[in-house]
Structures are given as C-alpha cells and as structure tokens.
Design an enzyme around this catalytic site. Structure first.
Site, PDB file in Angstrom:
ATOM      1  N   TYR A 163       0.848  -1.207   0.000  1.00 19.56           N
ATOM      2  CA  TYR A 163       0.000   0.000   0.000  1.00 19.56           C
ATOM      3  C   TYR A 163       0.880   1.253   0.000  1.00 19.56           C
ATOM      4  O   TYR A 163       0.701   2.164  -0.802  1.00 19.56           O
ATOM      5  CB  TYR A 163      -0.918  -0.019   1.224  1.00 19.56           C
ATOM      6  CG  TYR A 163      -2.028   1.004   1.158  1.00 19.56           C
ATOM      7  CD1 TYR A 163      -3.098   0.844   0.286  1.00 19.56           C
ATOM      8  CD2 TYR A 163      -2.020   2.129   1.978  1.00 19.56           C
ATOM      9  CE1 TYR A 163      -4.132   1.791   0.234  1.00 19.56           C
ATOM     10  CE2 TYR A 163      -3.045   3.067   1.930  1.00 19.56           C
ATOM     11  CZ  TYR A 163      -4.094   2.890   1.055  1.00 19.56           C
ATOM     12  OH  TYR A 163      -5.108   3.818   0.996  1.00 19.56           O
ATOM     13  N   LYS A 167       0.999   4.136  -2.905  1.00 17.00           N
ATOM     14  CA  LYS A 167       0.542   5.510  -2.654  1.00 17.00           C
ATOM     15  C   LYS A 167       1.686   6.526  -2.802  1.00 17.00           C
ATOM     16  O   LYS A 167       1.442   7.679  -3.154  1.00 17.00           O
ATOM     17  CB  LYS A 167      -0.123   5.606  -1.269  1.00 17.00           C
ATOM     18  CG  LYS A 167      -1.463   4.868  -1.199  1.00 17.00           C
ATOM     19  CD  LYS A 167      -2.499   5.451  -2.171  1.00 17.00           C
ATOM     20  CE  LYS A 167      -3.809   4.701  -2.164  1.00 17.00           C
ATOM     21  NZ  LYS A 167      -4.770   5.166  -3.167  1.00 17.00           N
TER      22      LYS A 167
END
Ligand SMILES: NC(=O)c1ccc[n+]([C@@H]2O[C@H](COP(=O)([O-])OP(=O)(O)OC[C@H]3O[C@@H](n4cnc5c(N)ncnc54)[C@H](O)[C@@H]3O)[C@@H](O)[C@H]2O)c1
Length: 428
Positions: A163, A167
């Site tokens: 993640y 991001k």
C-alpha cells in the site's frame, strides 16, 4: 469508482447540481446502486447518472468508459480516481507477497495512470471553461483530475509495504501529471486522507482489531473521517473555487506570482504582466522546479520597444546568459540536494522560504535561513534543502563574468550531473 469514497463523491456531485455523473467500478452492482441513489438526491433537472463496469487496470476498459462518458455528456469536467485495493496479506517488507505487490501496482498505480491518460486526451480537446466570480470573469481550465492518495503517500505503516509503495508512486505520478498537463489548462491533484470510514477500513479492522484504538490515539481529532468529509474536499478540489491549485514537486509552497511593469504613452508606470513566470523546468529527478522570472541578453539592457520583454518571453536561458542576466526561482522538494555544479557567473542566492545548506567543493558548508544571501563567485557548489518535511524556495540572480584564472588554471563552467537538465537548451 463507487467504493466508500467514490460513492459519497457521486452522491455529493448529484446533490450539488452536477449535470451528470459516471460511476464506473469493477463492482457493477455497486455502481448501479449508487447511480439510483444519486438520482434521488440530484437537484439538476437534467441530471443523468451513468453506471458502467470497468477494470481500471485494463486500458481498453478505461477507454470504453471514457468514450461512453463523452458520448453521453459531451465533455468530462472532473475525474476522481478512487478505485483502489486494500491489503489482504500484511507482512514485513522482506516477506511481502509478490503477487499482492503486483496487484497494487496494477490497480492503484497503473489503474490511475490509465485513467489520467484516457481522460486527459479528452480534456485536452475541450473548450476552456470560464466563470464569473464577484463580478470578474476568469478561466478555470479544461478539466480537473483528482487522485486518491493517502497519508501512506508520505509515511510508512508496518507490514503494508504494498500500500505504502503504491501511494508513494501515486504522488509522484500526480506531481508529474500536474506539471505536464498544466499547459493544457488541466489541473491534477491528489488528496491524502488518513483513515476514512469505508469498506476498505472495515476490512483492515477485521485483520487488525487494535486499529480503532490506534486511530483514537494518533489522529488529532481522535476519530476516523466520514466519507462525506472527504467528498466535501473532493468537491472543492474539482470546483472552480480551487482553479489555481495544481500539484507541484514542492506542493506546499504557494505559486509565486510575477509582475512586470512598463510605461503608458505618458511615461507613467503600468503593470503589463501578472503571471507565474515564463519558463518552468523540472529538475533533480522531478524533485525541483526552476521558474525563470526573467532573463536579459545584454547588460545594460535595451528596453526600447519592449525588446527585453520579447527576449525574456521567447527564450528559455541556460544556466546563465553570456553578457546577460537570469533571475531564477527554484523550489526544492523536502530534503532534496542538487548535484555539485559551477556556472561561470556571479550568483546572488537568496533564501525565500526554508533552510538550505550551501556546500563548497573544499568541504566548507554554511546553513542559510530566509533572508540570508550568498554571493557565489564561480565556485563549485551544491544546495540542500535541510528540511525533510517541507519544501524550500531560493531565488538566484546570475550575472555574466569575464574569464577567471586561479594561478595558471582557467576556471570553467562545470554543470556536473545538472548538465543533462539543460541539454536541450542552446548555449547551456
Ligand atoms: N478508506 C480509507 O481510509 C482511505 C484513506 C486514504 C485513502 N484511501 C483511498 O481512497 C480510495 C477509495 O477507497 P475507499 O475507502 O473508498 O475503498 P473501497 O474499497 O470502499 O472502494 C474502492 C473501490 O474500488 C473498486 N475497485 C477495485 N479494483 C478495481 C479495478 N481494478 N477497477 C475498478 N474498480 C476497482 C472496488 O470495487 C471498490 O468499489 C482508494 O484509492 C484508497 O486507497 C482510502
């Protein structure tokens, strides 16, 4: 996209008077459901909701969605890229599941790029929109793209390298797209919420029951955000009210404005320029932006018939101009360091915002704060933004010099690794 945040944004657009909203999601049922819900809230009598199945990781699927949107509505004003996947296999980075890494890359990163590419192709061809605000008209561009970043775009959380990586990548993509598309009047931004009460976080709490306690402790407001609070920010970021907001490598600095004066027929001073500079150049691997405030090709400067204005407008200078001058504003992203380099010029360096370290090739260093100035007389040097969290800004004025000898040695320009940055400019 109609997960928790996408759904709430769709409803908010309908309730605020949008002419139409396209809800596209891998989960077509959810898209349809949101479309029906939005029709109940819509206040525009011509409102139309279009629900479409889409897989953002497939460029052909994205192209189909964009074509359907254009066929139905004629143009795309805003695109909110909120499709994303949550962590299924938390693990420390050294044991991260490679299939999961790939899934994040395909959906969160490439999925967003696919949407940016397809949507910006359409936006580039659209008319520029104008609005009248407090009696004054202004252009608000051809379209707005908004990506869903996260606080994981700036920091790491244990065991979710997939993640965090996706991001962080999304922020780089946003900054670059903002810079590349600004010239077409397309704004690109990202918003970066921490936890928002959506199915994605429900799933995260299932995997980590301690998460609600952690949120209470570390979130300043001691509570998770509601999706409607994110939708309000999305509305602002895509509306004409934010017409001067677009991503930038140093996106926490305000856009600097440039005012140029001239004379009217009576010889009185007038302003003829009010913009943010004529030539922008991304440097240092996308971590700095040089903004040429002005350059002159001679000294003294011939200002007759506004010749100097035409030169500054039409010529992007190299690091300095032989016989002339350059005023260059440079924004440095947090922690960024330039390569060692030497321009054969007198460089007046003024810290505008932030804290900088000026290092010389002898090893000597000085720390400079806002208002501090350096007079750099042709030395080999480099600059570092000392702040790891905030961007910094410097103004450099470069004046040409006659050849310099130290003993018998002629001191020459040496741009080091910066040479590539100026390679496409004549006389760098
Ligand atoms: N919820 C949070 O706490 C939070 C915080 C910061 C950022 N974000 C980001 O906001 C975005 C939306 O998150 P959310 O909380 O609404 O999540 P969500 O899980 O509720 O919604 C995500 C949606 O994306 C869709 N999707 C997944 N893969 C897709 C694909 N290949 N093609 C098309 N659609 C696909 C899902 O079907 C789902 O409807 C995500 O990018 C997420 O990373 C969420």
């Amino acid at each position: 996209m109609v997960g928790g945040i996408g759904r709430e944004c769709s409803l908010a657009y309908a309730a605020e008077g949008a002419r139409g909203v396209v809800m596209a999601d891998l989960n077509y049922e959810a898209a349809l459901d949101t479309a029906h819900e939005s029709e109940k809230l819509a206040i525009n009598p011509k409102y139309k909701a279009l629900a479409l199945p889409i897989d953002v990781s497939d460029p052909a699927s994205v192209a189909k969605m964009v074509a359907a949107a254009v066929e139905t509505f004629g143009r795309i004003d805003y695109s909110v890229n909120s499709a994303g996947v949550g962590v299924q296999k938390p693990a420390p980075a050294d044991e991260a599941d490679l299939d999961e890494m790939n899934r994040f890359w395909k959906v969160n990163v490439m999925g967003t790029l696919n949407c940016i590419q397809a949507v910006s192709k359409v936006m580039k061809r659209q008319e520029v929109k104008t609005i009248t605000n407090r009696g004054r008209m202004r252009e608000v561009g051809r379209g707005v793209i908004l990506n869903l970043g996260s606080c994981s775009s700036f920091m790491a959380t244990p065991h979710i390298v997939q993640y965090t990586t996706s991001k962080h990548a999304l922020m780089g993509m946003t900054k670059n797209a903002a810079l590349d598309l600004a010239q077409y009047g397309i704004r690109v931004n990202a918003i970066c919420p921490s936890w928002v009460d959506t199915p994605m976080v429900d799933a995260a709490i299932e995997g980590n029951p301690d998460l609600p306690k952690l949120m209470k402790t570390i979130i300043p407001m001691s509570r998770i955000a509601k999706p409607e609070e994110i939708a309000d920010v999305v509305l602002f970021m895509t509306s004409p009210r934010s017409s001067y907001v677009t991503g930038f490598p140093a996106n926490d600095l305000r856009h600097a404005r440039r005012f140029i004066t001239s004379h009217n027929g009576k010889g009185e001073g007038i302003f003829i320029g009010d913009d943010d500079g004529a030539h922008h150049r991304v440097m240092v691997n996308g971590n700095a932006v040089a903004n040429i405030i002005y350059s002159t090709k001679s000294n003294p400067v011939d200002m007759n018939d506004e010749k100097d204005i035409a030169y500054a407008k039409n010529t992007e200078p190299g690091i300095h101009v032989a016989d002339g001058s350059v005023a260059r504003l440079i924004d440095f992203a947090p922690g960024v360091e330039s390569p060692f380099h030497r321009a054969m010029s007198i460089d007046y360096g003024i810290v505008v915002e932030g804290t900088f370290e000026l290092s010389l090739d002898s090893g000597e260093k000085k720390i400079m704060f806002p208002g501090d100035m350096s007079v750099n007389r042709g030395t080999m040097h480099k600059w570092r933004n000392c702040d790891q969290h905030r961007s910094g800004r410097m103004l450099f004025i470069l004046l040409d010099v006659t050849p310099l000898k130290i003993g018998e040695k002629l001191i020459e320009q040496d741009l080091g690794d910066l040479a590539g940055e100026y390679a496409d400019i004549e006389n760098p």
